[in-house]
Design an enzyme around this catalytic site. Structure first.
Site, PDB file in Angstrom:
ATOM      1  N   ASP A  16      -6.513  -6.045  -5.882  1.00 38.75           N
ATOM      2  CA  ASP A  16      -6.520  -7.126  -4.892  1.00 38.75           C
ATOM      3  C   ASP A  16      -5.189  -7.877  -4.899  1.00 38.75           C
ATOM      4  OD1 ASP A  16      -7.637  -8.634  -2.876  1.00 38.75           O
ATOM      5  OD2 ASP A  16      -8.617 -10.046  -4.249  1.00 38.75           O
ATOM      6  N   HIS A  33       0.127  -3.728   1.679  1.00 42.13           N
ATOM      7  CA  HIS A  33      -0.713  -2.562   1.349  1.00 42.13           C
ATOM      8  C   HIS A  33       0.161  -1.365   0.986  1.00 42.13           C
ATOM      9  CE1 HIS A  33      -4.251  -4.710   2.337  1.00 42.13           C
ATOM     10  NE2 HIS A  33      -3.999  -4.804   3.627  1.00 42.13           N
ATOM     11  N   LEU A 127      -5.849  13.031 -16.603  1.00 40.86           N
ATOM     12  CA  LEU A 127      -6.618  11.889 -16.101  1.00 40.86           C
ATOM     13  C   LEU A 127      -7.468  12.276 -14.883  1.00 40.86           C
ATOM     14  CD1 LEU A 127      -6.623   8.605 -16.313  1.00 40.86           C
ATOM     15  CD2 LEU A 127      -5.223   8.767 -14.240  1.00 40.86           C
TER      16      LEU A 127
HETATM   17  C1  IPE Z   1     -11.990  -6.200  -2.887  1.00 44.37           C
HETATM   18  O1  IPE Z   1     -11.024  -7.019  -2.319  1.00 44.37           O
HETATM   19  C2  IPE Z   1     -11.891  -4.831  -2.320  1.00 44.37           C
HETATM   20  C3  IPE Z   1     -10.688  -4.087  -2.683  1.00 44.37           C
HETATM   21  C4  IPE Z   1      -9.727  -4.475  -3.484  1.00 44.37           C
HETATM   22  C5  IPE Z   1     -10.608  -2.780  -2.108  1.00 44.37           C
HETATM   23  P1  IPE Z   1     -11.353  -7.987  -1.103  1.00 44.37           P
HETATM   24  O2  IPE Z   1     -10.098  -8.741  -0.827  1.00 44.37           O
HETATM   25  O3  IPE Z   1     -11.928  -7.211   0.028  1.00 44.37           O
HETATM   26  O4  IPE Z   1     -12.487  -8.910  -1.712  1.00 44.37           O
HETATM   27  P2  IPE Z   1     -13.012 -10.342  -1.274  1.00 44.37           P
HETATM   28  O5  IPE Z   1     -13.278 -10.259   0.214  1.00 44.37           O
HETATM   29  O6  IPE Z   1     -11.926 -11.322  -1.577  1.00 44.37           O
HETATM   30  O7  IPE Z   1     -14.213 -10.569  -2.097  1.00 44.37           O
HETATM   31  C1  IPE Z   2      -6.556  -5.619  -1.507  1.00 49.52           C
HETATM   32  O1  IPE Z   2      -5.650  -6.533  -1.005  1.00 49.52           O
HETATM   33  C2  IPE Z   2      -6.597  -4.354  -0.688  1.00 49.52           C
HETATM   34  C3  IPE Z   2      -7.781  -4.243   0.167  1.00 49.52           C
HETATM   35  C4  IPE Z   2      -8.830  -4.997   0.095  1.00 49.52           C
HETATM   36  C5  IPE Z   2      -7.755  -3.205   1.170  1.00 49.52           C
HETATM   37  P1  IPE Z   2      -6.061  -7.623   0.056  1.00 49.52           P
HETATM   38  O2  IPE Z   2      -5.715  -7.120   1.425  1.00 49.52           O
HETATM   39  O3  IPE Z   2      -7.452  -8.061  -0.087  1.00 49.52           O
HETATM   40  O4  IPE Z   2      -5.061  -8.789  -0.342  1.00 49.52           O
HETATM   41  P2  IPE Z   2      -5.347 -10.344  -0.283  1.00 49.52           P
HETATM   42  O5  IPE Z   2      -6.582 -10.595  -1.074  1.00 49.52           O
HETATM   43  O6  IPE Z   2      -5.527 -10.676   1.166  1.00 49.52           O
HETATM   44  O7  IPE Z   2      -4.131 -10.943  -0.868  1.00 49.52           O
HETATM   45 MG    MG Z   3      -8.340  -9.576  -1.120  1.00 45.02          MG
END
Ligand code: IPE
Ligand code: IPE
Ligand code: MG
Length: 232
Positions: A16, A33, A127
């Protein structure tokens, strides 16, 4: 003095913080991303070198479909590009790729690519990297329930080991350590069944910045944890 834990056999990461990483730099979220995507193979390498056998990376949740259409399609094309560009490198590193999640909501083209990458690397002995894409823990458990019913198993015969066998990757051991980057302290529907006794490690480091030093910190914190599994 209690004995230190062995290196975890299975580490699972909620990757995240890509969006915030980009925002901090005044960049579009998709570049976050992309940077996050570039961090996957190096981090996998470090864990593999530390003796970890299974690494699960949460890349796209069943809830992430609710993001703006452009972000969703950007993430899908990023996955597609990553498979094109990196499968061979994973293969050369003796990494076995596995997909965890739904395949019925991606395009036929992407589904074929995912399956080809899994097929190419299936006999690798290093792995095992499970990529959780269109994955949700509740969706996985509901799917297991459906398959148990379809197999005609009677209610009286269903216990924890039966449920575990009908989850998507029955041969992968439960994660010993779940890491979440990006500062939130929640599971966001990740491995709800399998993480029952995982050690949880939350760090504020954003996923694209998560590097060797952070891996080391997570592993040494894990070493200090006392796992009891309900015992004393
Ligand atoms: C969790 O992150 C999912 C992934 C990292 C793929 P999110 O950014 O979607 O989670 P929430 O919405 O903050 O809980
Ligand atoms: C995690 O990064 C990747 C996915 C959930 C696809 P986020 O896109 O949730 O990044 P933040 O939480 O907005 O910083
Ligand atoms: Mg996120």
């Amino acid at each position: 003095m209690t004995q230190a834990n062995h290196p975890p056999q299975h580490v699972a990461i909620i990757m995240d913080g890509n969006g915030r990483w980009a925002k901090k730099r005044g960049l579009p979220r998709l570049l976050g991303h992309r940077a996050g995507g570039e961090n996957m193979r190096p981090v996998a390498r470090i864990f593999a070198d530390c003796g970890v056998r299974y690494l699960t990376l949460y890349a796209f949740s069943t809830e992430n479909w609710s993001r703006p259409r452009t972000e969703v399609s950007g993430l899908l094309s990023l996955l597609s590009r990553k498979i094109d560009q990196e499968t061979q490198a994973f293969h050369e590193e003796n990494i076995r790729l596995v997909h965890l999640g739904r395949q019925d909501r991606m395009s036929e083209r992407l589904r074929k690519k995912v399956r080809a990458a899994v097929e190419l690397t299936r006999n690798n002995t290093g792995l095992t990297l499970c990529l959780a894409f269109d994955y949700g823990g509740r969706d996985e458990i509901a799917g297991a329930a459906r398959r148990i019913v379809d197999a005609g198993i009677r209610g009286d015969d269903i216990d924890e080991s039966v449920v575990a066998r009908y989850l998507r990757l029955p041969d992968v051991p439960d994660p010993d350590l779940v890491i979440r980057t990006g500062g939130e302290s929640r599971l966001s529907n990740f491995l709800l069944w399998q993480a029952a006794y995982s050690e949880l490690y939350f760090t504020a480091v954003l996923w694209p910045d998560f590097g060797p030093q952070d891996v080391e910190e997570a592993l040494s914190e894990y070493e200090r944890r006392q796992r009891r599994f309900g015992r004393i």
